[in-house]
Design a protein around this motif. Sequence first.
Motif, mmCIF file in Angstrom:
data_model
loop_
_atom_site.group_PDB
_atom_site.id
_atom_site.type_symbol
_atom_site.label_atom_id
_atom_site.label_comp_id
_atom_site.label_asym_id
_atom_site.label_seq_id
_atom_site.Cartn_x
_atom_site.Cartn_y
_atom_site.Cartn_z
ATOM 1 N N VAL A 151 0.857 -1.185 0.000
ATOM 2 C CA VAL A 151 0.000 0.000 0.000
ATOM 3 C C VAL A 151 0.899 1.243 0.000
ATOM 4 O O VAL A 151 1.748 1.412 0.883
ATOM 5 C CB VAL A 151 -0.931 0.002 1.225
ATOM 6 N N ILE A 152 0.705 2.062 -1.017
ATOM 7 C CA ILE A 152 1.553 3.249 -1.191
ATOM 8 C C ILE A 152 0.734 4.502 -0.910
ATOM 9 O O ILE A 152 -0.250 4.792 -1.602
ATOM 10 C CB ILE A 152 2.122 3.320 -2.628
ATOM 11 N N GLY A 153 1.124 5.246 0.096
ATOM 12 C CA GLY A 153 0.467 6.512 0.401
ATOM 13 C C GLY A 153 1.033 7.616 -0.481
ATOM 14 O O GLY A 153 2.252 7.729 -0.639
ATOM 15 N N ILE A 154 0.138 8.379 -1.086
ATOM 16 C CA ILE A 154 0.582 9.545 -1.865
ATOM 17 C C ILE A 154 0.197 10.772 -1.054
ATOM 18 O O ILE A 154 -0.984 11.118 -0.943
ATOM 19 C CB ILE A 154 -0.053 9.556 -3.267
ATOM 20 N N CYS A 155 1.200 11.356 -0.455
ATOM 21 C CA CYS A 155 1.008 12.461 0.499
ATOM 22 C C CYS A 155 0.935 13.763 -0.295
ATOM 23 O O CYS A 155 1.938 14.219 -0.844
ATOM 24 C CB CYS A 155 2.202 12.445 1.459
ATOM 25 N N ASN A 156 -0.272 14.319 -0.401
ATOM 26 C CA ASN A 156 -0.507 15.395 -1.360
ATOM 27 C C ASN A 156 -0.697 16.744 -0.679
ATOM 28 O O ASN A 156 -1.536 16.885 0.220
ATOM 29 C CB ASN A 156 -1.741 15.060 -2.210
ATOM 30 N N THR A 157 0.066 17.725 -1.135
ATOM 31 C CA THR A 157 -0.061 19.093 -0.618
ATOM 32 C C THR A 157 -0.843 19.973 -1.594
ATOM 33 O O THR A 157 -0.679 21.196 -1.605
ATOM 34 C CB THR A 157 1.323 19.704 -0.345
ATOM 35 N N TRP A 158 -1.709 19.344 -2.415
ATOM 36 C CA TRP A 158 -2.563 20.129 -3.309
ATOM 37 C C TRP A 158 -3.423 21.081 -2.490
ATOM 38 O O TRP A 158 -3.965 20.703 -1.443
ATOM 39 C CB TRP A 158 -3.488 19.206 -4.114
ATOM 40 N N SER A 159 -3.516 22.296 -2.977
ATOM 41 C CA SER A 159 -4.440 23.254 -2.371
ATOM 42 C C SER A 159 -4.568 24.435 -3.308
ATOM 43 O O SER A 159 -3.576 24.873 -3.901
ATOM 44 C CB SER A 159 -3.909 23.730 -1.011
ATOM 45 N N GLU A 160 -5.785 24.955 -3.414
ATOM 46 C CA GLU A 160 -5.949 26.189 -4.198
ATOM 47 C C GLU A 160 -5.377 27.383 -3.448
ATOM 48 O O GLU A 160 -5.208 28.457 -4.019
ATOM 49 C CB GLU A 160 -7.431 26.393 -4.530
ATOM 50 N N LEU A 161 -5.076 27.191 -2.164
ATOM 51 C CA LEU A 161 -4.427 28.255 -1.396
ATOM 52 C C LEU A 161 -2.901 28.157 -1.504
ATOM 53 O O LEU A 161 -2.183 28.991 -0.954
ATOM 54 C CB LEU A 161 -4.857 28.174 0.075
ATOM 55 N N THR A 162 -2.425 27.115 -2.172
ATOM 56 C CA THR A 162 -0.986 26.973 -2.450
ATOM 57 C C THR A 162 -0.847 26.907 -3.966
ATOM 58 O O THR A 162 -0.758 25.813 -4.551
ATOM 59 C CB THR A 162 -0.424 25.687 -1.799
ATOM 60 N N GLY A 193 4.756 2.229 1.965
ATOM 61 C CA GLY A 193 5.694 3.168 1.356
ATOM 62 C C GLY A 193 4.960 4.463 1.079
ATOM 63 O O GLY A 193 3.725 4.495 1.067
ATOM 64 N N VAL A 194 5.728 5.534 0.864
ATOM 65 C CA VAL A 194 5.117 6.855 0.731
ATOM 66 C C VAL A 194 5.758 7.625 -0.420
ATOM 67 O O VAL A 194 6.981 7.595 -0.601
ATOM 68 C CB VAL A 194 5.284 7.670 2.041
ATOM 69 N N VAL A 195 4.899 8.311 -1.180
ATOM 70 C CA VAL A 195 5.367 9.278 -2.182
ATOM 71 C C VAL A 195 4.998 10.662 -1.659
ATOM 72 O O VAL A 195 3.825 10.908 -1.339
ATOM 73 C CB VAL A 195 4.693 9.040 -3.554
ATOM 74 N N LEU A 196 5.979 11.539 -1.558
ATOM 75 C CA LEU A 196 5.729 12.895 -1.062
ATOM 76 C C LEU A 196 5.635 13.837 -2.255
ATOM 77 O O LEU A 196 6.599 13.962 -3.021
ATOM 78 C CB LEU A 196 6.877 13.343 -0.146
ATOM 79 N N LEU A 197 4.495 14.490 -2.415
ATOM 80 C CA LEU A 197 4.336 15.481 -3.495
ATOM 81 C C LEU A 197 4.630 16.862 -2.918
ATOM 82 O O LEU A 197 3.846 17.401 -2.139
ATOM 83 C CB LEU A 197 2.919 15.433 -4.063
ATOM 84 N N CYS A 198 5.767 17.416 -3.313
ATOM 85 C CA CYS A 198 6.285 18.644 -2.703
ATOM 86 C C CYS A 198 6.461 19.727 -3.765
ATOM 87 O O CYS A 198 6.817 19.422 -4.905
ATOM 88 C CB CYS A 198 7.653 18.396 -2.083
ATOM 89 N N GLY A 199 6.262 20.982 -3.396
ATOM 90 C CA GLY A 199 6.443 22.051 -4.375
ATOM 91 C C GLY A 199 6.866 23.350 -3.731
ATOM 92 O O GLY A 199 8.053 23.608 -3.549
ATOM 93 N N CYS A 200 5.876 24.163 -3.361
ATOM 94 C CA CYS A 200 6.169 25.472 -2.772
ATOM 95 C C CYS A 200 7.088 25.301 -1.554
ATOM 96 O O CYS A 200 7.057 24.270 -0.873
ATOM 97 C CB CYS A 200 4.857 26.153 -2.386
ATOM 98 N N ASP A 201 7.866 26.360 -1.290
ATOM 99 C CA ASP A 201 9.014 26.293 -0.360
ATOM 100 C C ASP A 201 8.888 25.298 0.803
ATOM 101 O O ASP A 201 9.678 24.375 0.930
ATOM 102 C CB ASP A 201 9.263 27.664 0.272
#
Length: 573
Positions: free
Chosen positions: A43-54, A117-125
């Motif tokens: 099981v792979i967690g996709i840790c998402n920082t999606w946001s319209e505020l980001t 396992g984990v996938v980290l979705l990273c972008g803004c600082d």
Amino acid sequence: MSFPDKNLRSRNWFGRDGKDGFIYRSWMKKQGIPDEEFEGKPVIGICNTWSELTPCNSHFRELAQFVKQGVIQAGGFPLEFPVMSLGETLIKPTAMLYRNLASMDVEESIRANPLDGVVLLCGCDKTTPSLVMGACSVDLPTIVVSGGPMLTGRFRGKAISTSDVWRFTDQVRTGEMPGAEMKQAESGLCRSDGHCAVMGTASTMACMVESLGLTLPGNAAIPAPDAARKVLARHSGAQIVRMVQDDRRMSSILTREAFENAIMVNAAIGGSTNFVVHLLAIAGRIGVDLTLDDFDRFSAGVPLLANLQPSGQFFMEDFYYAGGLPAVIRELLPRMHASCITVNGKTIQENCSEAPCYEREVIAPLEEPVNPLSGIVVLKGNLCENGAVLKPSAASEKLMQHTGRAIVFEDIEDYKARIDDPSLPADENSVLVLKNVGPIGYPGMPEVGNMGLPPALLAKGVTDMVRISDGRMSGTGFGTVVLHVSPEAAAGGTLAIVEEGDLITLDVPARQLHLHLTDEEIALRKQNKVHRIDLHARGYVHMYQQHVEQAHLGADLDFLKGGSGSEVPRDSH
Ligand code: FES
């Protein structure tokens, strides 16, 4: 790929019989998940920082779909989950105040759920360090996928990006640029999905995770809208399944040598000063003993190779076309720990030794660097007992050894109230000192250290002055700016007792920051100083002010250092 003999962590949920297994699976099935998904797939967690505020991460729901495709293709079971998202442009008083809070969200979300396992979705600082910090404290197999930089901005036929915001601001203050024109530029700066298109903090963080070995090669520079970003996401989804198979955890990648590599690479790309507080915090979580002095030690002698704004000329899009980070790492391999292992199971040498460079004006060879000055300089002295930092590639050479009289601002409000006052007794030799913008004092250590110059001096053609504070600077900023002074004013550092007219010497070659007062005079002033700290009475900010460590330690909360692993000791069903 099959996992028949793997003792997957997720089996403690989905592999159970009876009431517990029923509850763990049944509610999941309402999402259309068939039985076979629960029969031993990782099981792979996709840790998402999606946001319209980001806005820098606003394309992450689409990006996550490509990660999922890769996970499924490799035989895994992907489950996407949201965590607190930190958008640099909107969050007040500063996104840095919440980096540690977001890291707690990430850590607890990973540990509490049936993930292998984990996938980290990273972008803004801040979304990169907060996610990596939290994941380190659990230490499962983890891979990072960055969102990628925006396409280069355009305004009136010229390439622009975030560093131009500071230039435009000064031009409006001196009357060189009409305010209405600056407003027009707003529409040309952010033309596409992605984070800031220069080597600001977001790009620095993307390069940091790539040089640490936490991403597939080439992750940092691919523009967000480029199809190659989607392919990388897909490959990363497949790779995390293999990492679970191999039980390749973060701690096996994030060795002391990997951190030293990241410091060398950061010097060569002219990375942000924010790199220091974030890398120290990550090292603290994974249990690597890294100190502020290591940044000077391992940057020393590494020249600037990437000709990217704010230290150089070009943009992240150009960096990608020139070969991206693997081309820089190839130049540095003889100095680096080339045998460090990365997420794909290969060494950094194997990943980068053949990396091509297509544009030497953007990525220079080691023998002919863009600038021999680079890296992060760590200053010591009676004005920063535990250290301070400066980025020489973004500073003015003529100010590297400078003595001047202090113009003192007690806080950011004092600065804003007086900086435009024509009677401010500042000349080009003055040293601007800003207090109470540190971790505790502000609170949250905002990016105000590259404070704008007095308009009267800008009008005279002065473009840089020595500036000193306990705050941070945007990675897109520039100037001879001493940052992260530790201890901060609010913690009783010497910075708190600097008075208008005091003489200060900055000597970068000698790594010195000196206030021209005797030890006795400093002690006496400290004795008589009444500290003015606004302590919050409740909530997260109260906890933050009680527990945040000083900048030279990474500004993490003291009780978050280290990790608790992935075990969940209690079981309530
Ligand atoms: Fe998000 Fe610059 S504002 S990376």
